[in-house]
Design a protein around this motif. Structure first.
Motif, PDB file in Angstrom:
ATOM      1  N   UNK A 185      45.611  43.212  20.776  1.00 46.84           N
ATOM      2  CA  UNK A 185      45.651  41.903  21.832  1.00 46.84           C
ATOM      3  C   UNK A 185      44.420  41.916  22.400  1.00 46.84           C
ATOM      4  N   UNK A 186      44.577  40.762  23.000  1.00 51.21           N
ATOM      5  CA  UNK A 186      43.827  40.052  23.557  1.00 51.21           C
ATOM      6  C   UNK A 186      44.845  39.286  24.286  1.00 51.21           C
ATOM      7  N   UNK A 187      45.105  39.796  25.684  1.00 52.44           N
ATOM      8  CA  UNK A 187      46.394  39.171  27.013  1.00 52.44           C
ATOM      9  C   UNK A 187      45.207  38.279  27.849  1.00 52.44           C
ATOM     10  N   UNK A 188      45.951  37.480  28.421  1.00 51.99           N
ATOM     11  CA  UNK A 188      45.296  36.834  29.322  1.00 51.99           C
ATOM     12  C   UNK A 188      45.855  37.546  30.629  1.00 51.99           C
ATOM     13  N   UNK A 189      44.974  38.206  31.805  1.00 45.55           N
ATOM     14  CA  UNK A 189      46.386  39.180  32.316  1.00 45.55           C
ATOM     15  C   UNK A 189      46.479  37.732  34.277  1.00 45.55           C
ATOM     16  N   UNK A 190      45.790  36.498  33.450  1.00 43.71           N
ATOM     17  CA  UNK A 190      46.136  36.114  34.314  1.00 43.71           C
ATOM     18  C   UNK A 190      47.754  34.962  34.387  1.00 43.71           C
ATOM     19  N   UNK A 191      47.869  34.949  33.788  1.00 46.93           N
ATOM     20  CA  UNK A 191      49.049  34.638  32.885  1.00 46.93           C
ATOM     21  C   UNK A 191      50.630  35.909  33.190  1.00 46.93           C
ATOM     22  N   UNK A 192      49.909  36.850  33.359  1.00 44.05           N
ATOM     23  CA  UNK A 192      51.115  38.116  34.088  1.00 44.05           C
ATOM     24  C   UNK A 192      51.041  37.699  35.532  1.00 44.05           C
ATOM     25  N   UNK A 193      50.002  38.038  36.353  1.00 46.98           N
ATOM     26  CA  UNK A 193      49.854  38.145  37.564  1.00 46.98           C
ATOM     27  C   UNK A 193      50.848  36.906  38.144  1.00 46.98           C
ATOM     28  N   UNK A 194      50.418  35.436  37.422  1.00 48.98           N
ATOM     29  CA  UNK A 194      50.751  34.156  38.530  1.00 48.98           C
ATOM     30  C   UNK A 194      52.389  33.611  38.066  1.00 48.98           C
ATOM     31  N   UNK A 195      52.555  34.487  36.855  1.00 53.87           N
ATOM     32  CA  UNK A 195      53.989  34.294  36.187  1.00 53.87           C
ATOM     33  C   UNK A 195      54.328  35.610  36.291  1.00 53.87           C
ATOM     34  N   UNK A 196      54.683  36.748  36.842  1.00 52.67           N
ATOM     35  CA  UNK A 196      55.066  38.127  37.645  1.00 52.67           C
ATOM     36  C   UNK A 196      55.480  38.882  35.376  1.00 52.67           C
TER      37      UNK A 196
END
Length: 327
Positions: free
Chosen positions: A245-256
Motif C-alpha cells: 500500500x502507499x501510505x502518507x506517513x506524515x498523517x501517521x506522525x501528526x495523528x500518532x
C-alpha cells in the motif's frame, strides 16, 4: 488414521483422503482423538500454495480441533486421558488424531457441542491477541472489523461487544450486514454501496474509531488510516486485497497512529500458552454465560473437505465451517 492431505497446490479438489500413522505425542503434548475440526482461510491459502506450514509442523491442513485426550506425553499435565478439549494447532487438524502442545488446549465451555467447540480456537486466539493485546483496545474505545461475517468477524463483533465497546463492521451485502447487527454490531456498513470511512466518521461525529482489525490490506490501508481517531491503531492479520500500500506517513506522525500486525501460526508455544490462559480466564466465562456464541454456517464430513473449501472460497458463508470426524 484417516486424514486429508494436499496432494499438490491447486483448487479444492486437490484435497485427498488418505491414511497416515497416528501421531505419537512428544514431551509436553497430548494426543487428541478428533471429533470436529474447524476450516479457516489459512487452510485455503495453504492448499493454494500461498501459506506453507512452519518448520516442524504437520503438512496436513487444519488449525483447530475439538475432541478427547487419549494419550499423554511426558509432562502434559494438567490434562488426563478422557478429558474433552479444544485446541489450537500449527497443522494436522484434518485427521482422526492430532498431537498438540498441552498448553494450547482449552476445556470445552459448558453446553457446547463438539462442532461448536472446534470453531473456537483459531479465531478466538487471533481476535484476543490482535484486538486486546496488540491493538490495546481500552474501555470506552470503539472498534471496526473488516469482513464482519467471516469466522474472524463474527468472533470479533461478539467478543468486543461483550466487553462493552461500540462496534462497527463491514460486509458485502445487506443480508450480511443484518447478520452483523444481530451479532451485536452497532452499525454494519455494506462496502459495496457505502464508503466505510465516511460512514465511520458520520457515526462518530468525525472522530473516527480507535482500533481497526483488517484482513484485506492493499488499498484499504490508507483509507483505514483516515477512518482512525487520533492515537488510533490499525491491526493487520491478512492481505486478501494485497500486501502493499502507499501510505502518507506524515498523517501517521501528526495523528500518532499505530500500524501493527501479526501472524499466529509460527509463534512460539509460550506465546500461544499465554493467550490460552487469558482466554480461559476472561473470555470462556462469557461463552458459558451465553454472551458470546459460536456461529456455525455449515458442517461437512471429513471426506468432504473439498466441498467445505469451495464454500469458503465462494464467500457465501456467515460464520464458521466445520468438518466432522466420525468415530
Amino acid at each position: 488414521m484417516r486424514a486429508v492431505e494436499i496432494k499438490e497446490a491447486g483448487p479444492p479438489e486437490r484435497l485427498t483422503l488418505t491414511t497416515r500413522p497416528v501421531p505419537v505425542p512428544r514431551a509436553g503434548e497430548v494426543l487428541i482423538k478428533v471429533a470436529a475440526a474447524g476450516v479457516n482461510r489459512p487452510d485455503v491459502l495453504q492448499r493454494q500454495g500461498k501459506y506453507p506450514p512452519p518448520p516442524g509442523a504437520s503438512d496436513l491442513p487444519g488449525l483447530e480441533v475439538a475432541g478427547t485426550v487419549v494419550q499423554l506425553g511426558e509432562g502434559a499435565a494438567p490434562w488426563r486421558v478422557g478429558d474433552p478439549v479444544c485446541a489450537l494447532l500449527t497443522g494436522g487438524g484434518y485427521a482422526e488424531y492430532v498431537a498438540v502442545p498441552a498448553v494450547q488446549c482449552l476445556p470445552i465451555p459448558a453446553g457446547l457441542t463438539w462442532v461448536e467447540a472446534a470453531s473456537l480456537p483459531e479465531t478466538f486466539f487471533t481476535v484476543w491477541h490482535n484486538v486486546f493485546e496488540r491493538g490495546q483496545l481500552r474501555p470506552g474505545e470503539s472498534f471496526l472489523v473488516q469482513g464482519g461475517t467471516s469466522g474472524i468477524g463474527v468472533t470479533a463483533i461478539q467478543m468486543v461487544k461483550a466487553f462493552g465497546h461500540r462496534v462497527f463492521a463491514t460486509a458485502g451485502s445487506d443480508e450480511k450486514c443484518a447478520a452483523c447487527v444481530r451479532l451485536g454490531a452497532d452499525r454494519a456498513i455494506n462496502y459495496r454501496t457505502e464508503d466505510f470511512v465516511q460512514a465511520v466518521h458520520q457515526e462518530t461525529g468525525g472522530r473516527g474509531v480507535d482500533v481497526i482489525l483488517d484482513m484485506v490490506g492493499g488499498d484499504y490501508i490508507p483509507r483505514e488510516l483516515k477512518a482512525l481517531a487520533d492515537d488510533g491503531r490499525l491491526v493487520l492479520i491478512a492481505f486478501l486485497g494485497g500486501a502493499k500500500a502507499t501510505v502518507n506517513f506524515a498523517e501517521v506522525m501528526l495523528r500518532r497512529l499505530t500500524i501493527t500486525g501479526s501472524t499466529l501460526r509460527a509463534r512460539p508455544v509460550e506465546v500461544k500458552a499465554a493467550i490460552a490462559q487469558a482466554l480461559q480466564q476472561k473470555v470462556w466465562p462469557l461463552i458459558e454465560a451465553g454472551k458470546i456464541k459460536p456461529v456455525i454456517h455449515a458442517t461437512f464430513p471429513l471426506e468432504q473437505a473439498a466441498q467445505a473449501h469451495a464454500l469458503m472460497e465462494s464467500g457465501a458463508h456467515i460464520g464458521k465451517i466445520v468438518l466432522t470426524v466420525e468415530p
